[in-house]
Design an enzyme around this catalytic site. Structure first.
Site, short mmCIF file in Angstrom:
data_model
loop_
_atom_site.label_atom_id
_atom_site.label_comp_id
_atom_site.label_asym_id
_atom_site.label_seq_id
_atom_site.Cartn_x
_atom_site.Cartn_y
_atom_site.Cartn_z
N ARG A 182 59.64 4.86 120.24
CA ARG A 182 60.87 4.13 120.61
C ARG A 182 60.57 2.80 121.30
NH1 ARG A 182 61.15 7.09 117.62
NH2 ARG A 182 62.19 9.10 117.58
N SER A 232 70.03 10.78 121.11
CA SER A 232 69.30 11.25 122.29
C SER A 232 69.50 10.26 123.42
CB SER A 232 67.80 11.34 122.00
OG SER A 232 67.57 12.26 120.99
N GLU A 302 66.84 6.41 126.61
CA GLU A 302 66.51 5.89 125.28
C GLU A 302 67.62 4.93 124.85
OE1 GLU A 302 65.09 8.59 122.23
OE2 GLU A 302 66.17 7.49 120.69
C1 LIG Z 1 74.20 11.06 116.01
C2 LIG Z 1 73.00 10.18 116.27
C3 LIG Z 1 71.74 10.61 115.89
C4 LIG Z 1 70.62 9.79 116.12
N1 LIG Z 1 69.39 10.25 115.72
C5 LIG Z 1 68.31 9.46 115.91
C6 LIG Z 1 67.02 9.90 115.48
O1 LIG Z 1 66.85 10.97 114.91
N2 LIG Z 1 65.97 9.08 115.71
C7 LIG Z 1 66.11 7.86 116.31
O2 LIG Z 1 65.11 7.13 116.47
N3 LIG Z 1 67.32 7.42 116.74
C8 LIG Z 1 68.42 8.19 116.54
N4 LIG Z 1 69.65 7.75 116.96
C9 LIG Z 1 69.75 6.48 117.69
C10 LIG Z 1 69.98 5.24 116.82
O3 LIG Z 1 70.62 5.58 115.60
C11 LIG Z 1 68.68 4.48 116.53
O4 LIG Z 1 68.08 4.02 117.72
C12 LIG Z 1 68.89 3.27 115.59
O5 LIG Z 1 67.64 2.75 115.22
C13 LIG Z 1 69.71 2.15 116.24
O6 LIG Z 1 70.06 1.22 115.23
P1 LIG Z 1 71.40 0.34 115.36
O7 LIG Z 1 71.45 -0.55 114.15
O8 LIG Z 1 72.58 1.20 115.57
O9 LIG Z 1 71.04 -0.53 116.62
P2 LIG Z 1 71.98 -0.85 117.89
O10 LIG Z 1 72.32 0.41 118.58
O11 LIG Z 1 73.08 -1.74 117.47
O12 LIG Z 1 70.94 -1.68 118.77
C14 LIG Z 1 69.82 -1.01 119.35
C15 LIG Z 1 68.87 -2.08 119.90
O13 LIG Z 1 68.33 -2.82 118.81
C16 LIG Z 1 68.57 -4.21 118.96
N5 LIG Z 1 68.84 -4.76 117.62
C17 LIG Z 1 69.74 -4.31 116.71
N6 LIG Z 1 69.69 -5.05 115.59
C18 LIG Z 1 68.75 -6.00 115.80
C19 LIG Z 1 68.25 -7.09 115.03
N7 LIG Z 1 68.70 -7.35 113.79
N8 LIG Z 1 67.28 -7.87 115.58
C20 LIG Z 1 66.82 -7.64 116.83
N9 LIG Z 1 67.27 -6.63 117.62
C21 LIG Z 1 68.22 -5.82 117.11
C22 LIG Z 1 69.80 -4.30 119.88
O14 LIG Z 1 69.80 -5.52 120.60
C23 LIG Z 1 69.58 -3.10 120.80
O15 LIG Z 1 68.72 -3.42 121.87
C24 LIG Z 1 70.78 8.53 116.74
C25 LIG Z 1 72.06 8.11 117.11
C26 LIG Z 1 73.16 8.90 116.88
C27 LIG Z 1 74.53 8.42 117.27
#
Ligand SMILES: Cc1cc2nc3c(=O)[nH]c(=O)nc-3n(C[C@H](O)[C@H](O)[C@H](O)COP(=O)(O)OP(=O)(O)OC[C@H]3O[C@@H](n4cnc5c(N)ncnc54)[C@H](O)[C@@H]3O)c2cc1C
Length: 311
Positions: A182, A232, A302
């Site tokens: 992470r 998480s 996280e």
């Molecule tokens: C039901 C559920 C299950 C999940 N299961 C998992 C799992 O199994 N494993 C896991 O790792 N995570 C999991 N997650 C967490 C999440 O989905 C991940 O961390 C995912 O990678 C976040 O992506 P996002 O596009 O939603 O980013 P966001 O939540 O929108 O942003 C997360 C971070 O990334 C940065 N960011 C986003 N896009 C960019 C970009 N283009 N350039 C630079 N920085 C950027 C943002 O500034 C922020 O700091 C889960 C979440 C939920 C709700």
């Protein structure tokens, strides 16, 4: 924000400068986070990859704060909202290009992991099944080095196209991104992910789809997908599982306001009923303190906690 601009004036200025882009004023972030929590962003925009480069150059020139988000699935946004401009890499920046023969995929930052994984499966490419149920975008997944079920982004990425702080766009090879659990180098050296190249291997379509179905089934069984959450809440402390520590501290179902430690999976905090960010923050603090009292282990978030008055 820049002293000489009011929010409304700056919004008008943006509309004039970028007439093809839609800007939203005082946009509630609860509409753009899977937690369904968060006050308004002063200005919110979902640009395409080609629009984002000049837009950011203009924001820097104007000295206006901004942040980039993806699908909002790992975010806890302050009840007081976010100052400046929130740039969401979403549908307008979600192209996916697949070279079946070589096993190469290029995906723009806003492409959803599930879409990329499903397209890879249809093309008979294996390696991304682990990501099929993670509800994030490619950009967010690179930033977080998202992972599950024994896989992580680090295993499949070859290079990432990044808009760097100096305004240059560069293809950065994966070994320069310092990807670990992470964590990515983008957390220390901010840059905006515009797209990513992935290398998969040729496999059997039926097997790949069966693995994806299997993972989906496991998530449905284990995760509280019927309530809004950000996945998480805490990172896995070395040698422990956050969910187990929380459960063993007797905090299953522990509630603050509308926020609750999930009864189904203690590693998740869920928005049970109109939770505020303050509810979640208080709950996280309580959980950390109680787990520390019992086990001497601190839990670190996280979820990314962002916005006004939260740090
Ligand atoms: C039901 C559920 C299950 C999940 N299961 C998992 C799992 O199994 N494993 C896991 O790792 N995570 C999991 N997650 C967490 C999440 O989905 C991940 O961390 C995912 O990678 C976040 O992506 P996002 O596009 O939603 O980013 P966001 O939540 O929108 O942003 C997360 C971070 O990334 C940065 N960011 C986003 N896009 C960019 C970009 N283009 N350039 C630079 N920085 C950027 C943002 O500034 C922020 O700091 C889960 C979440 C939920 C709700």
């Amino acid at each position: 924000m820049h002293n000489s601009f009011s929010k409304k004036d700056f919004y008008n200025e943006l509309q004039k400068r970028f007439p093809e882009v839609e800007f939203l004023l005082d946009e509630p972030m609860k509409k753009h986070t899977t937690f369904r929590i968060g006050g308004p962003a002063d200005i919110y925009v979902e640009p395409s990859v080609s629009q984002v480069v000049p837009l950011i150059a203009f924001l820097k020139e104007s000295d206006v704060p901004f942040m980039v988000i993806g699908n909002g699935s790992n975010l806890l946004v302050s009840d007081d909202g976010i100052e400046g401009v929130v740039i969401s890499m979403g549908k307008s920046s979600s192209e996916i290009i697949i070279d079946d023969a070589k096993g190469e995929i290029y995906a723009e930052a806003g492409a959803m992991l599930s879409s990329v994984a499903n397209r890879a499966a249809d093309a008979g490419l294996t390696g991304l099944e682990f990501a099929s149920g993670i509800p994030g975008s490619i950009g967010g997944a690179v930033y977080m080095n998202a992972g599950a079920y024994g896989g992580e982004m680090k295993d499949v990425l070859t290079s990432v196209q990044i808009l760097k702080a100096d305004g240059q766009v560069e293809d950065v090879s994966v070994d320069k991104l310092d990807l670990s659990y992470r964590h990515s180098a983008l957390m220390e050296n901010p840059g905006i992910v515009l797209g990513a190249k992935l290398q998969l291997t040729v496999g059997n379509v039926a097997d790949i789809k069966a693995t994806i179905d299997d993972i989906r089934q496991k998530r449905i069984e284990k995760q509280p997908l019927n309530f809004p959450s950000a996945g998480s809440t805490f990172k896995r402390p070395e040698g422990y599982f956050a969910g187990k520590l929380i459960d063993d501290t007797g905090l299953r179902g522990y509630t603050v306001g509308g926020a609750q430690v999930s009864e189904k999976h203690c590693g998740f905090v869920v928005n049970k009923s109109d939770a505020t960010a303050s509810d979640v923050l208080k709950l996280m603090k309580d959980v950390d303190e109680k787990v520390y009292e019992k086990f001497g282990v601190h839990l670190t978030p996280e979820v990314r906690i962002i916005g006004r008055n939260v740090n």
